[in-house]
Design a protein around this motif. Structure first.
Motif, PDB file in Angstrom:
ATOM      1  N   PHE A  61       0.818  -1.220   0.000  1.00 30.62           N
ATOM      2  CA  PHE A  61       0.000   0.000   0.000  1.00 30.62           C
ATOM      3  C   PHE A  61       0.844   1.259   0.000  1.00 30.62           C
ATOM      4  O   PHE A  61       0.323   2.356   0.124  1.00 30.62           O
ATOM      5  N   GLU A  62       2.171   1.082  -0.127  1.00 29.39           N
ATOM      6  CA  GLU A  62       3.102   2.200  -0.266  1.00 29.39           C
ATOM      7  C   GLU A  62       3.886   1.974  -1.548  1.00 29.39           C
ATOM      8  O   GLU A  62       3.773   0.936  -2.188  1.00 29.39           O
ATOM      9  N   SER A  63       4.682   2.932  -1.935  1.00 34.35           N
ATOM     10  CA  SER A  63       5.447   2.838  -3.176  1.00 34.35           C
ATOM     11  C   SER A  63       6.358   1.606  -3.172  1.00 34.35           C
ATOM     12  O   SER A  63       7.121   1.388  -2.241  1.00 34.35           O
ATOM     13  N   HIS A  64       6.211   0.797  -4.220  1.00 28.98           N
ATOM     14  CA  HIS A  64       7.061  -0.380  -4.415  1.00 28.98           C
ATOM     15  C   HIS A  64       7.213  -0.604  -5.917  1.00 28.98           C
ATOM     16  O   HIS A  64       6.540   0.030  -6.720  1.00 28.98           O
ATOM     17  N   GLN A 143       7.647   2.758 -13.392  1.00 30.80           N
ATOM     18  CA  GLN A 143       6.778   3.573 -12.544  1.00 30.80           C
ATOM     19  C   GLN A 143       6.499   2.815 -11.246  1.00 30.80           C
ATOM     20  O   GLN A 143       6.356   1.593 -11.257  1.00 30.80           O
ATOM     21  N   PRO A 144       6.405   3.519 -10.115  1.00 30.62           N
ATOM     22  CA  PRO A 144       6.121   2.820  -8.857  1.00 30.62           C
ATOM     23  C   PRO A 144       4.672   2.351  -8.792  1.00 30.62           C
ATOM     24  O   PRO A 144       3.781   2.946  -9.392  1.00 30.62           O
ATOM     25  N   LEU A 145       4.459   1.274  -8.066  1.00 36.57           N
ATOM     26  CA  LEU A 145       3.121   0.783  -7.761  1.00 36.57           C
ATOM     27  C   LEU A 145       2.761   1.278  -6.368  1.00 36.57           C
ATOM     28  O   LEU A 145       3.635   1.423  -5.516  1.00 36.57           O
ATOM     29  N   THR A 146       1.488   1.527  -6.109  1.00 35.49           N
ATOM     30  CA  THR A 146       1.078   1.993  -4.779  1.00 35.49           C
ATOM     31  C   THR A 146      -0.038   1.145  -4.183  1.00 35.49           C
ATOM     32  O   THR A 146      -0.599   1.505  -3.151  1.00 35.49           O
TER      33      THR A 146
END
Length: 154
Positions: A61-64, A143-146
């Motif tokens: 649920f955070e940038s990964h 691109q980051p996933l959130t």
């Protein structure tokens, strides 16, 4: 483990990585652990090079950067088998990771805005019994996933 990637055009890209991934101080959600302990659904940061011993976990649920979508036994998988080579393992990974993509994400790979990447056993880890390919789903263009990509239909 060695890190490889596949793209919609099916061109492999090799990440350049170091053997140890460390979390920055103050990022309580990240945690380094062995690449051999990854589980389906784990969210993580991709290694910075072509081999990794540990990997940085992150909250989904955070940038990964990626999420483990499948764990696939290699062929051959028995303990006495000779290392088949990175190219043979990469072909197995591409087939297995693309094939398992739709059941994890909920949309066909070729229609998705997401991509697949994988971790492969190295010759050294193979000699120690590593016989699993780790399939990862990541966003296009780094691109980051959130959030989790499981059943996201992205």
């Amino acid at each position: 483990m060695s890190v490889r990637s596949s793209h919609k055009t099916k061109v492999a890209r090799l990440f350049v990585a170091g053997g140890l991934i460390l979390c920055a101080i103050g990022l309580g959600a990240c945690q380094g652990s062995s690449v051999l302990d990854l589980k389906v659904g784990d969210c993580l940061m991709l290694p910075d090079g072509d081999e990794a011993v540990t990997i940085e976990h992150a909250s989904c649920f955070e940038s990964h950067e990626a999420e483990v979508s499948a764990l696939v036994d290699t062929d051959p998988k028995d303990a006495s088998a000779l290392f088949p080579g990175e190219e043979a393992l990469a072909l197995q990974a591409e087939t297995a990771c693309v094939s398992s993509f739709e059941s994890y994400v909920g949309t066909p790979y070729v229609l998705s805005s997401l991509d697949v990447t994988w971790l492969l056993p190295t010759k050294s880890s193979w000699g120690e019994g590593d016989r699993q390919i780790v399939c990862l789903v990541n966003a296009m263009d780094a691109q980051p996933l959130t959030s989790s990509v499981k059943d996201s239909k992205l």
